[in-house]
Design an enzyme around this catalytic site. Structure first.
Site, PDB file in Angstrom:
ATOM      1  N   ASP A   1       5.949 -15.158   8.401  1.00  0.00           N
ATOM      2  CA  ASP A   1       4.542 -15.513   8.474  1.00  0.00           C
ATOM      3  C   ASP A   1       4.384 -16.896   9.088  1.00  0.00           C
ATOM      4  O   ASP A   1       5.283 -17.738   8.999  1.00  0.00           O
ATOM      5  CB  ASP A   1       3.921 -15.512   7.073  1.00  0.00           C
ATOM      6  CG  ASP A   1       3.969 -14.142   6.411  1.00  0.00           C
ATOM      7  OD1 ASP A   1       3.946 -13.143   7.145  1.00  0.00           O
ATOM      8  OD2 ASP A   1       4.043 -14.099   5.174  1.00  0.00           O
ATOM      9  N   LYS A   2       3.230 -17.143   9.674  1.00  0.00           N
ATOM     10  CA  LYS A   2       2.974 -18.411  10.352  1.00  0.00           C
ATOM     11  C   LYS A   2       3.373 -19.605   9.495  1.00  0.00           C
ATOM     12  O   LYS A   2       4.050 -20.529   9.958  1.00  0.00           O
ATOM     13  CB  LYS A   2       1.493 -18.519  10.727  1.00  0.00           C
ATOM     14  CG  LYS A   2       1.098 -19.872  11.308  1.00  0.00           C
ATOM     15  CD  LYS A   2      -0.389 -19.970  11.557  1.00  0.00           C
ATOM     16  CE  LYS A   2      -0.760 -21.361  12.066  1.00  0.00           C
ATOM     17  NZ  LYS A   2      -2.226 -21.507  12.281  1.00  0.00           N
TER      18      LYS A   2
END
Length: 322
Positions: free
Chosen positions: A144-145
């Site tokens: 995830d970012k």
């Protein structure tokens, strides 16, 4: 804010006074993650009383009108961009890197450039021999970012297929560090529950009884803090979207700072010393780090293992809650 998308308008109240603006907007809208709201603010898509507000941590002011405009999605066309990242290993077959928190892996609406793929295109250049007929990096797994840590990316068609197969058959060693609310009971164990789209919010994942994919997360408590926070080591037996975040939230132990699965201030936060409570509540992303990745090299057959320490912000958080 020059596009024609109608803005969403909200008014700050006394209840929200002093709260971070990005948290206020994300909680009120419910369809945007806190990290997405932060990105929109930094890009100039949020107004306060008609003036652009770019600082996500700015406190909410009661009585003032907040406007947020979400630009329409546009097709992503990855272009090479010079973006720094830490390389742990590289050869003709693959590249292993330490992804920083805040870096999106692949272009998507809202993050059309400035991603890891853009950075890899610039760094690898002609060493990318082609995957699926395109000269591009082979993304075989994602973080995830706002999750940091070790990733492996294929540079050839053969490496892409071999690594993809290894992830599909779970022939991969993946270990994460996470800081969760509450004390794990038992201290070591596992969360097992199928994961699928949340029927009430399609942007979220959830443990579901029908239509999901089997998921298993093993965990081991490494340390506890003030009876209300647990540093845990997590090992993935499967690789579902947001798996650790969903399992821990479903189990009553959401990760510190999680903008999607931590929906309210945990009751246990009241038991923490002031400094520790503030540090945990203000941490701006999920406290999750991909600490170890092991796999078999697709070209040589050699066992490869890479480990990285948490980034500075995670280390600072651990120091503040100690």
């Amino acid at each position: 804010m020059t596009d024609d998308t109608p803005p969403i308008r909200l008014t700050g109240t006394e209840e929200h006074a002093g709260q971070r603006t990005d948290r206020f907007l994300a909680d009120a809208l419910d369809t945007l993650s806190r990290s997405r709201v932060k990105a929109l603010m930094e890009a100039g898509h949020v107004l306060r009383d008609g003036q652009i507000l770019r600082e996500p941590a700015d406190p909410v002011r009661p009585g003032l009108c907040y406007e947020i405009r979400v630009p329409p999605a546009i097709p992503a066309t990855p272009q090479a961009q010079s973006i720094p990242f830490t390389i742990l290993y590289e050869d003709a077959h693959l590249i292993v890197l330490d992804k920083p928190a805040g870096l999106v892996v692949h272009p998507a609406p809202g993050n059309e450039d400035g991603t890891l793929v853009n950075a890899l295109l610039a760094h690898c250049g002609d060493s990318l021999t082609g995957i699926g007929g395109e000269r591009r990096p082979g993304i075989v797994h994602r973080l995830d970012k706002d999750t940091s840590g070790v990733m492996v990316v294929a540079k050839t068609e053969q490496a892409h297929k071999a690594l993809s197969d290894a992830f599909a058959t779970r022939d991969i060693d993946r270990t994460y560090l996470a800081l969760a609310w509450g004390l794990m009971t038992p201290a070591s164990g596992g969360f097992e529950g199928a994961i699928g789209r949340d029927k009430r919010d399609r942007k979220r994942m959830a443990v579901v009884t029908h239509g999901g994919k089997a998921a298993l997360t093993h965990y081991r408590t490494l340390a506890t803090h003030h009876g209300g926070l647990s540093l845990v080591e997590c090992r993935l037996a499967t690789g579902r979207t947001h798996q650790i975040r969903v399992h821990f939230s479903h189990g009553g132990h959401p990760l510190v700072g999680d903008p999607v699965y931590l929906r309210r201030i945990p009751a246990v936060a009241r038991t923490l010393p002031d400094d520790a409570r503030r540090a945990a509540l203000d941490f701006p992303r999920q406290a999750l780090h991909a600490a170890r990745l092991g796999f078999t090299h697709p070209g040589t057959g050699e066992a490869m293992l890479f480990e990285t320490a948490p980034p500075d912000d995670f280390k600072a958080l651990l120091a503040k809650i100690a």
